[in-house]
Design a protein around this motif. Structure first.
Motif, mmCIF file in Angstrom:
data_model
loop_
_atom_site.group_PDB
_atom_site.id
_atom_site.type_symbol
_atom_site.label_atom_id
_atom_site.label_comp_id
_atom_site.label_asym_id
_atom_site.label_seq_id
_atom_site.Cartn_x
_atom_site.Cartn_y
_atom_site.Cartn_z
ATOM 1 N N SER A 39 40.965 -8.866 -1.791
ATOM 2 C CA SER A 39 42.157 -9.703 -1.664
ATOM 3 C C SER A 39 42.125 -10.833 -2.684
ATOM 4 N N ALA A 40 40.925 -11.349 -2.990
ATOM 5 C CA ALA A 40 40.843 -12.392 -4.021
ATOM 6 C C ALA A 40 41.256 -11.822 -5.372
ATOM 7 N N VAL A 41 40.779 -10.617 -5.685
ATOM 8 C CA VAL A 41 41.141 -9.977 -6.954
ATOM 9 C C VAL A 41 42.655 -9.755 -7.014
ATOM 10 N N ALA A 42 43.228 -9.311 -5.896
ATOM 11 C CA ALA A 42 44.670 -9.052 -5.876
ATOM 12 C C ALA A 42 45.451 -10.340 -6.101
ATOM 13 N N THR A 43 45.047 -11.417 -5.430
ATOM 14 C CA THR A 43 45.767 -12.682 -5.581
ATOM 15 C C THR A 43 45.644 -13.221 -7.003
ATOM 16 N N LEU A 44 44.443 -13.141 -7.568
ATOM 17 C CA LEU A 44 44.252 -13.641 -8.936
ATOM 18 C C LEU A 44 45.055 -12.818 -9.934
ATOM 19 N N THR A 45 45.151 -11.516 -9.679
ATOM 20 C CA THR A 45 45.953 -10.656 -10.559
ATOM 21 C C THR A 45 47.416 -11.052 -10.444
ATOM 22 N N GLU A 46 47.846 -11.250 -9.192
ATOM 23 C CA GLU A 46 49.238 -11.608 -8.953
ATOM 24 C C GLU A 46 49.585 -12.957 -9.584
ATOM 25 N N ARG A 47 48.631 -13.880 -9.566
ATOM 26 C CA ARG A 47 48.868 -15.193 -10.169
ATOM 27 C C ARG A 47 48.700 -15.156 -11.681
ATOM 28 N N GLY A 48 48.364 -13.979 -12.210
ATOM 29 C CA GLY A 48 48.288 -13.818 -13.664
ATOM 30 C C GLY A 48 47.056 -14.443 -14.292
ATOM 31 N N LEU A 49 46.030 -14.738 -13.472
ATOM 32 C CA LEU A 49 44.828 -15.372 -14.018
ATOM 33 C C LEU A 49 43.826 -14.335 -14.522
ATOM 34 N N ILE A 50 43.836 -13.155 -13.906
ATOM 35 C CA ILE A 50 42.996 -12.062 -14.407
ATOM 36 C C ILE A 50 43.877 -10.826 -14.543
ATOM 37 N N GLU A 51 43.384 -9.837 -15.312
ATOM 38 C CA GLU A 51 44.154 -8.606 -15.475
ATOM 39 C C GLU A 51 43.196 -7.436 -15.646
ATOM 40 N N GLU A 52 43.693 -6.252 -15.395
ATOM 41 C CA GLU A 52 42.896 -5.049 -15.599
ATOM 42 C C GLU A 52 42.700 -4.860 -17.094
ATOM 43 N N SER A 53 41.503 -4.417 -17.472
ATOM 44 C CA SER A 53 41.302 -4.190 -18.902
ATOM 45 C C SER A 53 40.701 -2.816 -19.137
#
Lengths: 193, 239, 193
Positions: A121-135
Motif C-alpha cells: 500500500s505504501a508503494v501504491a500511494t507513492l506511485t499515485e503521488r508521483g514520487l516513485i515509478e516503475e522502471s
C-alpha cells in the motif's frame, strides 16, 4: 546578439511555461545560445528572483531549473486554489521512499525484505503521488521502482547525489553492540529463570 | 507492550516470544517444529484484544518474524554440500544485520520527512501549455492523414441498421394506469403542475402521462394551461 | 499589516499558480484583504510586469488577471515545448471530422444526432488540435463548426472540393436524398435501435 538581460527574460518565460525542470543545456538549445550565455542569464534571473524579492523564486531541482512560489503566498494560495496541504508522509511511506531513493532501482520484494512487511500500500500511494515509478522488471519478473523528477522537486534536491550518505544513519558501534547483546541475552535470562 | 513479552501457547512451546527467539537462536528448539503462522496469529489476536497499535513494537515484531521465516525457509530447502551450517551466533548476526539495515532506512526516512516539510510551502504551477504550443503550426504542417479515412467514416454513418426485433418487448407503461393516476391526483387537488408532479418519472412514463392527459381533455375531465412555449404545464380539473 | 509591495508578491504568486484568470475580488478573498488593497498591489505588479520588462507580463483577460509569457519567448518556447502531435484519429474523431468536413457549417446537436451519441469530447479534441473551429452560432444558439486551413494541410487537400466523393463510400447509393438528410435519418434510426 541577445544580451544577458534579454536572455534572462526568455529563460524566465520558458521556466514559467515548462511543467518540468529545464536544464541549462536544454535552455541553450531552445534559445540557440551557448550554455555559458544561458548560465549568465540564469545568474541574472537568480538575482532578480532571489528569495524574498518577488512572488516566485528560482529553484534548482532534478538536474534543472524551475520556478516555485515564495512561501509567503502559501496560505492565500491554498485558499484560492482550494488545494489542501499535501498530506505528510506516513512512516511506512517515508521508509519505502527512503529505500527506493537509496537503492534504486529496487524491487518490491526487496523493499518488503528490508522493512519486514509487505509494502504494497505504501508503494501504491507513492506511485499515485508521483514520487516513485516503475522502471521495468527484475530478472525474476518483479516490478522494480525508482524515484521520479517530481520527488527531487518536492524534496528540494538538485539531484539524487544530494541525498546524505546513508552511512550517516548507521548506529554507533555502542548502539550496535547493545542491540546485539539485547538480542542474545534477553532470552538467556528467561531460559535460566 | 514490548514484542518480547508476547505470550505464546504453541504445540512445541509455551512462553514469551523473546524466549522462543533465544531458544531458536541457541538451537534448543528446532525451528522446523515451530509453527510460525501460529505466532503471527497470536500476535494479531493480541493486537485485537488490546485494541492498541504500537507501531514501533509492531514493526519490530514483523522484522523478527520475517527473519525467522527466512531462516526456516532455508532449513526447509535442501542444503548445498559446502554451505556452512548456521550456528546460533550466525543466526543472531543475521538477525542483527537485518535490524541494522532496517534502522538505517528508518532514519533516512526521518530525514526525508524533514526535507519534505521544509519544501512544502513552495508551490509549483501546473497549467496546460498555451494552445499555440499544443498544435502543429500551419507552416510546419505536412500531410499526415488520408482523406479516404473521412470518406469511410461518412460511409459508415450512412449505413442504416436493420430494424431491431421488438416483438419481445411489451410496453411497460399502460395508458389505463396513467389515466388512473391522473384522476387520483385530480381528486386530491383542483390544479397542479405537471412538471412538479411527474418530474421524477422516466421519459416514457411522462410521455404516456401526457397522452393520458389528452384523453382526459377529450373527455372533458380536465383542461391544461401552458402560458409560454416550453414553459410549465398547469393541469386544472374541469368543474 | 501587509504592505502593497508584499501583497504584490502574493498576488504575483497566486497568478503564477492559477491556470485561469483571477478576479480582484477572488484575490482579495484569498489574501484576506480589501479589494482596494489588492487593487493597489495589482498596480504595483502591473508596473513591475509591464510589457518589455520581464519574461512574463500581467494581462487583463475575461474574468480577471492572468500572467502570460512575453512574445519575445515565443520561438524558443516552441523549440523547447511544442509537441506537434498528429496521432491517429479515433473512430469517434474520424466520424466527427467527416461530418464537419462534408456538411460544414454544422452544429454540435446535428453532429450528435448523426452519430447517435454526444460527441463533446471528440469535438473538443478536434478543436484543440486545430482541425475544426467554431464559425458562429445557429439560429437556435448552438455553436456551429467548420474545418480549418490546418485541416486541409494535414489531409493534403488543396481545397474542400478535393474531399473524396462520398458516393464512393456509400453503402446504399440507391437511396434518394441529400447527404445531410440521409445522415440525420440514419443517425436517428441507429439511436432508436
Amino acid at each position: 546578439m541577445t544580451t544577458a538581460v534579454e536572455l534572462a527574460r526568455i529563460v524566465e518565460a520558458l521556466l514559467f511555461l515548462s511543467p518540468e525542470p529545464v536544464s541549462v543545456a536544454e535552455l541553450a538549445e531552445a534559445c540557440e545560445s551557448s550554455e555559458a550565455q544561458v548560465q549568465s542569464a540564469v545568474d541574472v534571473l537568480a538575482d532578480e528572483l532571489a528569495e524574498g524579492r518577488r512572488g516566485v523564486v528560482l529553484k534548482e531541482a532534478a538536474g534543472g531549473l524551475t520556478l516555485a512560489t515564495d512561501p509567503v503566498a502559501e496560505t492565500p494560495a491554498r485558499r484560492l486554489l482550494a488545494r489542501p496541504r499535501t498530506p505528510p508522509l506516513t512512516q511506512a511511506q517515508a521508509e519505502t521512499l527512503a529505500i527506493v531513493a537509496y537503492l534504486q532501482p529496487v524491487s518490491r520484494p526487496e523493499i518488503a525484505r528490508i522493512r519486514g512487511v509487505s509494502s504494497e500500500s505504501a508503494v501504491a500511494t507513492l506511485t499515485e503521488r508521483g514520487l516513485i515509478e516503475e522502471s521495468g522488471r527484475s530478472r525474476f519478473g518483479a516490478v522494480i521502482y525508482r524515484t521520479t523528477p517530481l520527488f527531487e522537486k518536492l524534496f528540494g534536491l538538485r539531484g539524487l547525489d544530494q541525498l546524505p550518505d546513508p552511512s550517516r544513519f548507521d548506529p554507533t558501534p555502542e548502539v550496535e553492540g547493545e542491540l546485539r547483546e539485547r538480542l542474545l541475552r534477553a532470552g538467556e535470562q528467561r531460559a535460566e529463570s | 507492550m514490548r514484542t518480547a513479552e508476547l505470550q505464546l501457547d504453541l504445540e512445541t512451546f509455551s512462553g514469551p516470544f523473546d524466549l522462543l527467539l533465544t531458544l531458536v537462536l541457541r538451537e534448543e528448539i528446532d525451528l522446523m517444529d515451530v509453527d510460525l503462522g501460529e505466532v503471527v496469529i497470536a500476535y494479531v489476536e493480541h493486537l485485537e484484544r488490546t485494541g492498541e497499535l504500537d507501531l514501533e513494537a509492531t514493526t519490530e515484531f514483523l522484522v523478527l518474524i520475517a527473519a525467522l521465516l527466512e531462516l526456516k525457509s532455508r532449513l526447509l530447502l535442501p542444503r548445498e554440500e559446502d554451505e556452512v551450517e548456521l550456528g546460533p551466533h550466525d543466526a543472531a548476526d543475521e538477525l542483527l544485520a537485518r535490524m541494522l539495515e532496517y534502522r538505517r532506512y528508518r532514519d533516512a526516512a526521518a530525514h526525508l520527512v524533514e526535507l519534505f516539510a521544509a519544501e512544502r510551502p513552495h508551490l509549483y504551477r501546473s497549467a496546460p501549455l498555451p494552445v499555440a504550443l499544443r498544435r502543429v503550426s500551419l507552416e510546419a504542417a505536412r500531410p499526415s492523414y488520408a482523406p479516404e479515412q473521412l470518406g469511410e467514416a461518412l460511409g459508415g454513418l450512412l449505413r442504416v441498421p436493420p430494424a431491431p426485433d421488438v416483438s419481445h418487448i411489451r410496453p411497460t407503461v399502460s395508458l389505463e394506469r396513467r389515466l388512473r393516476v391522473l384522476r387520483e391526483v385530480l381528486g386530491r387537488a383542483k390544479r397542479f403542475s405537471f412538471d412538479e408532479m411527474f418530474a421524477d418519472e422516466d421519459r416514457l412514463t411522462q410521455a404516456v402521462t401526457l397522452f393520458a392527459l389528452l384523453e382526459l381533455h377529450r373527455r372533458g375531465e380536465a383542461t391544461w394551461e401552458q402560458p409560454e412555449v416550453l414553459g410549465p404545464i398547469e393541469i386544472v380539473r374541469s368543474p
